[in-house]
Design a protein around this motif. Structure first.
Motif, PDB file in Angstrom:
ATOM      1  N   PHE A 100     -25.476  18.208  10.594  1.00 47.49           N
ATOM      2  CA  PHE A 100     -24.963  16.841  10.734  1.00 47.49           C
ATOM      3  C   PHE A 100     -23.524  16.790  11.227  1.00 47.49           C
ATOM      4  O   PHE A 100     -22.920  15.723  11.223  1.00 47.49           O
ATOM      5  N   PRO A 159     -20.524  16.211  13.547  1.00 46.26           N
ATOM      6  CA  PRO A 159     -20.451  15.358  14.739  1.00 46.26           C
ATOM      7  C   PRO A 159     -20.117  16.107  16.016  1.00 46.26           C
ATOM      8  O   PRO A 159     -20.553  15.700  17.101  1.00 46.26           O
ATOM      9  N   SER A 213     -23.357  18.032  17.266  1.00 46.80           N
ATOM     10  CA  SER A 213     -24.562  17.191  17.232  1.00 46.80           C
ATOM     11  C   SER A 213     -25.518  17.450  18.387  1.00 46.80           C
ATOM     12  O   SER A 213     -26.725  17.242  18.260  1.00 46.80           O
ATOM     13  N   ARG A 246     -32.973  19.463  12.431  1.00 44.05           N
ATOM     14  CA  ARG A 246     -32.165  19.965  13.541  1.00 44.05           C
ATOM     15  C   ARG A 246     -32.442  21.417  13.914  1.00 44.05           C
ATOM     16  O   ARG A 246     -32.285  21.811  15.073  1.00 44.05           O
TER      17      ARG A 246
END
Length: 634
Positions: free
Chosen positions: A377, A379, A382, A407
């Motif tokens: 998670f 940023p 990402s 992910r």
């Protein structure tokens, strides 16, 4: 009215002949400030910190500056030193504190320690050049300059389902004279081969470790041949933020950062992503008998997983295990990957023995590993690919169950083993192979993961090459100097009738058809295919399935095979093109209620037999029948 000077940019003290002032605790490592350099280092149990400065050009000590205690904020020592030559200075730290191994402390005020956040390391500037072992400080931290012109480049963000990955070792890929490049065995050498990669059709390269490591770690001389054996693969990191200088044609000039960035930029221009094989499960410091390079002397108890008696847990099989779910270590990993993603435009990361990253400080698997969740998670990361080798050396095997957080992808070891067993004709593999061809829905559909979650491979750096998979029944690792004890014994290989080299034309023809069948399975399976360098034209390691220490033609790609096995190369090209033209092979989700046994008759419709007859019939099936007259690999 006179101009006012900015007081916060001016030195306030003088020590060891240098003007200094209190520094900024963040960012860790070294960073430029007006007129000087800011140095910041963490130690929770250290009682004092000395900054040690060297001249790179003169190879001499410049100064030792004991950082004043009032410069410390929390557990961070920071200092600004003015009037340094940024291009010439090298630095390290001395940390004082208790030496109590039984409780985890290994401080030694005489050791000069590498900055764990150093962006450039000197000391191993040219590959294979014997270092001066009399130097107290072997790995010297340096200052990196962020002045590279990216010309508008950015990560490519190719959809996971569309990836075709090509795994390669930087030195092995172009070191051979047959490569025809100017800068052999380097980042620049790979750049010279970009037109080849484009012609093959791959759109991602996965580079084996490029973080600074020491090829002389545990190096030795072969007892029979006197050949020098190295830490060749580099799965033993010295510095996580620094590209390996010995892989750069310009490493002796300290220009490895720019050379590696130039490679990334050129690959991106060619539409090829860059994925790094990263090793956060352990370091080059080894166990209690290993050297103190950085983490041991800075804060051993924080950085490593220790037993109650102060010994090192060894879930990596290499002596130590990083304590990755400690918040300090977790932040270091995050800072490192953010740096590579932002400063080097890296597209993704493959994590060696990633299951270790999900263990708590005592080794137990966590249900919700903080590091894996943070990476998923983050940023800045990402759009980066996150690929797990979903097992470790401590017996934790998580293929299909790795904590993915929506992910993570996985190296699918079950695909590798099933494909190999099916190819050689083992019994009972049809149903299993049907699952693998469909994108392993038995592993990933239950938790809603994409077929691209499965990184499908039949060969990789660890094990036989494809040519050797069809040429050897047993490993032949005597070149490693370990009496053939190293390397895996469960290769699921078949020599097609003769062990190794042969002049039997029927066996040679069968071998190359088996290679084609293997490649056909790989490129027509749902999931993300990964190809090992040179498999597309029959590269061999002569039966060595663990060439981790071999810097010789055994490991190097023999580009002469590109011509002698041109038909195999062209067949691989055609398969890649076929895959790119058929979206049904690159679906982004497994259909709900889709039967998972739709290919239950097997790829070629032949039931498996113990004697390999299924593989022989498959090799003569329509997909390769027209190729029966091709010359073999030999």
């Amino acid at each position: 009215m006179t101009d006012l000077e900015r007081i916060d940019n001016l030195p306030t003290d003088t020590l060891a002949g240098y003007r200094i002032r209190t520094g900024r605790p963040l960012p860790f490592g070294v960073s430029s400030v007006p007129g000087g350099l800011n140095f910041s280092v963490y130690t929770s149990a250290g009682t004092s910190c000395t900054l040690v400065l060297f001249s790179r050009s003169k190879g001499s000590l410049l100064a030792e500056i004991k950082i004043p205690d009032h410069y410390r904020i929390g557990d961070v020592y920071s200092i600004v030193v003015y009037d340094l030559d940024h291009e010439d200075v090298e630095y390290g730290f001395k940390i004082d504190g208790p030496y109590m191994p039984e409780v985890g402390h290994r401080f030694n005020p005489d050791n000069i320690l590498m900055d764990p956040y150093a962006r450039v390391i000197s000391g191993r500037d040219e590959w294979g050049v014997e270092p001066d072992w009399n130097k107290q400080y072997q790995y010297r931290s340096r200052v990196a300059f962020d002045d590279f012109d990216w010309e508008g480049d950015s990560p490519l963000e190719i959809n996971d389902a569309d990836l075709i990955i090509y795994e390669l070792h930087v030195r092995s890929f172009t070191k051979s004279e047959s490569s025809g490049v100017k800068f052999k065995g380097t980042y620049a050498g790979i750049a010279e081969k970009i037109p080849y990669l484009q012609s093959l059709g791959v759109n991602a390269v996965e580079l084996m470790p490029v973080f600074e490591f020491d090829e002389f770690e545990n190096s030795k001389t072969h007892p029979d041949t006197s050949e020098k054996l190295y830490n060749y693969w580099g799965y033993s990191t010295v510095a996580f933020f620094a590209p390996k200088a010995g892989f750069a044609a310009s490493g002796r000039f300290g220009m490895q950062v720019d050379e590696f960035k130039q490679l990334v930029k050129q690959l991106h221009k060619a539409g090829i992503e860059v994925i790094l094989d990263v090793v956060f499960n352990h370091t080059a410091e080894g166990n209690e008998r290993g050297p103190s390079i950085s983490f041991k002397g800075l804060d051993n108890k924080i950085y490593y997983m220790l037993t109650p008696e102060g010994y090192y847990f060894n879930f990596s099989g290499t002596g130590n295990t990083l304590n990755c779910n400690n918040p300090v270590v977790r932040n270091l990993v995050l800072d490192c990957l953010r740096y590579w993603a932002s400063e080097y435009h890296i597209d993704g990361f493959r994590f060696d023995l990633a299951s270790i990253l999900g263990r708590d400080p005592w080794g137990a698997p966590l249900n919700n590993p903080p590091l894996l969740e943070s990476l998923a998670f983050d940023p800045i990361l990402s759009s980066c690919k996150l690929i797990a080798e979903a097992w470790d050396a401590g017996g934790l095997y998580q293929v299909g169950t790795f904590p993915a957080f929506g992910r993570w992808s996985e190296w699918n070891g079950k695909y590798r083993d099933t494909a190999r067993r099916y190819l050689k004709g083992d019994q009972g593999q049809v149903g299993e192979m049907a699952q693998r061809v469909q994108g392993s829905p038995d592993l990933y559909q239950w938790n809603g993961r994409s077929p691209a979650t499965s990184i499908n491979f039949i060969t990789c750096h660890d094990g036989f090459t494809l040519a050797d998979l069809v040429s050897f029944n047993e490993k032949h690792n005597k070149a490693n100097g370990e009496n053939n004890r190293d390397g895996g014994d469960d290769n699921y290989s078949w020599n097609c009738g003769a062990e190794g080299s042969t002049d039997n034309s029927n066996i040679l023809a069968l071998r190359i058809r088996q290679c084609m069948n293997a490649l056909s399975m790989l490129m027509t399976s749902r999931g993300t295919p990964m190809l090992l360098m040179g498999d597309e034209f029959g590269r061999s390691q002569h039966g060595n399935n663990n060439a981790y220490c071999i810097d010789s033609p055994v490991s190097w790609v023999d580009w002469a095979l590109l011509e002698s096995n041109r038909a195999l190369f062209e067949y691989t090209q055609a398969l890649i093109h076929f895959r790119q033209q058929h979206p049904c092979l690159r679906i982004k989700s497994l259909l709900k209620n889709q039967p998972t046994s739709q290919f239950s008759t097997g790829i070629s419709g032949f039931p498996a037999q113990k004697d390999g007859s299924a593989a022989i019939r498959a090799a003569n099936s329509p997909i390769s029948a027209s190729l029966a007259s091709l010359q073999g690999i030999g």
